[in-house]
Design a protein around this motif. Sequence first.
Motif, PDB file in Angstrom:
ATOM      1  N   VAL A 140       1.158   4.089  -3.117  1.00  0.00           N
ATOM      2  CA  VAL A 140       0.911   5.528  -2.949  1.00  0.00           C
ATOM      3  C   VAL A 140       2.129   6.323  -3.412  1.00  0.00           C
ATOM      4  O   VAL A 140       1.998   7.345  -4.099  1.00  0.00           O
ATOM      5  CB  VAL A 140       0.565   5.850  -1.480  1.00  0.00           C
ATOM      6  CG1 VAL A 140       0.548   7.358  -1.254  1.00  0.00           C
ATOM      7  CG2 VAL A 140      -0.792   5.260  -1.116  1.00  0.00           C
ATOM      8  N   LEU A 160      -3.823   9.894   1.821  1.00  0.00           N
ATOM      9  CA  LEU A 160      -4.242   8.662   1.152  1.00  0.00           C
ATOM     10  C   LEU A 160      -3.732   7.430   1.896  1.00  0.00           C
ATOM     11  O   LEU A 160      -4.469   6.463   2.112  1.00  0.00           O
ATOM     12  CB  LEU A 160      -3.711   8.643  -0.289  1.00  0.00           C
ATOM     13  CG  LEU A 160      -4.448   9.487  -1.326  1.00  0.00           C
ATOM     14  CD1 LEU A 160      -3.663   9.492  -2.623  1.00  0.00           C
ATOM     15  CD2 LEU A 160      -5.843   8.923  -1.561  1.00  0.00           C
ATOM     16  N   MET A 197       0.830  -1.200   0.000  1.00  0.00           N
ATOM     17  CA  MET A 197       0.000   0.000   0.000  1.00  0.00           C
ATOM     18  C   MET A 197       0.871   1.258   0.000  1.00  0.00           C
ATOM     19  O   MET A 197       0.639   2.202  -0.765  1.00  0.00           O
ATOM     20  CB  MET A 197      -0.913  -0.001   1.226  1.00  0.00           C
ATOM     21  CG  MET A 197      -2.010   1.044   1.195  1.00  0.00           C
ATOM     22  SD  MET A 197      -2.976   1.055   2.731  1.00  0.00           S
ATOM     23  CE  MET A 197      -3.435  -0.688   2.879  1.00  0.00           C
ATOM     24  N   TYR A 205      -7.594  -0.713   6.461  1.00  0.00           N
ATOM     25  CA  TYR A 205      -7.023  -2.058   6.618  1.00  0.00           C
ATOM     26  C   TYR A 205      -7.063  -2.491   8.082  1.00  0.00           C
ATOM     27  O   TYR A 205      -7.473  -3.612   8.408  1.00  0.00           O
ATOM     28  CB  TYR A 205      -5.585  -2.062   6.090  1.00  0.00           C
ATOM     29  CG  TYR A 205      -4.912  -3.412   6.149  1.00  0.00           C
ATOM     30  CD1 TYR A 205      -5.161  -4.376   5.185  1.00  0.00           C
ATOM     31  CD2 TYR A 205      -4.022  -3.722   7.169  1.00  0.00           C
ATOM     32  CE1 TYR A 205      -4.548  -5.622   5.230  1.00  0.00           C
ATOM     33  CE2 TYR A 205      -3.403  -4.954   7.228  1.00  0.00           C
ATOM     34  CZ  TYR A 205      -3.671  -5.898   6.258  1.00  0.00           C
ATOM     35  OH  TYR A 205      -3.057  -7.128   6.310  1.00  0.00           O
ATOM     36  N   GLY A 243      -5.876   4.608   3.910  1.00  0.00           N
ATOM     37  CA  GLY A 243      -5.774   3.211   3.497  1.00  0.00           C
ATOM     38  C   GLY A 243      -5.366   2.300   4.642  1.00  0.00           C
ATOM     39  O   GLY A 243      -5.938   1.214   4.827  1.00  0.00           O
TER      40      GLY A 243
END
Length: 204
Positions: A166, A186, A162, A194, A190
């Motif tokens: 990004v 972001l 992740m 999660y 995220g």
Amino acid sequence: MPKRGYHHGNLRQALVEAALVLIAEKGPTGFTLSEAAKAAGVTPAAVYRHFQGREDLIAEAARQGYEIFADLMDYAFDEGRPTAVAAFEATGRAYLAFAGKYPGHYVAMFESGISVNRSPELAVAAARARGVLERAAEKLSERIPPGKRPPAAMFSAHIWAMSHGVVELYARGAPGRRSPFAAEELLEAGIGIYLRGLGLIAPD
């Protein structure tokens, strides 16, 4: 002006630093050993006293990058933070910070095509960096019932992927890849989604 040649104080490191600048500017395949030697102020022949070729020079840049990266991640996951979740989120921010501050290292590590197994030293450095995230994931996983607990390696791999996504899509200034949100926002969102899915953060 005479070349410094072998009288250079630390020729090996000077070549690495020259390569890092070239890698950031031109990519890992966009420069020659001769260019690195010129930037370091030595003859091309002097390079071969320290590196067999460009790939070995890039591999050393990557090794040093993994060492810096592991140090940053280790510092970010400070158990003195208010919560383990806050510490884990800090590792994601450290990933973004590393990519921005050390672009040459980042490219050498992740975009050069150099295997982490090219040398024992590089493999050890890469494993250490990966291990920091795995330890952070393992610490957080202690709060999940054993039957629902994902392997720490998988947990950390998800966060690494992740973070990397990004960085690649929104944090490196690539044309046409602008996001309406900051890269840090972001990634934080995220990671939050999660961790909520694992039951580590209460639903909003």
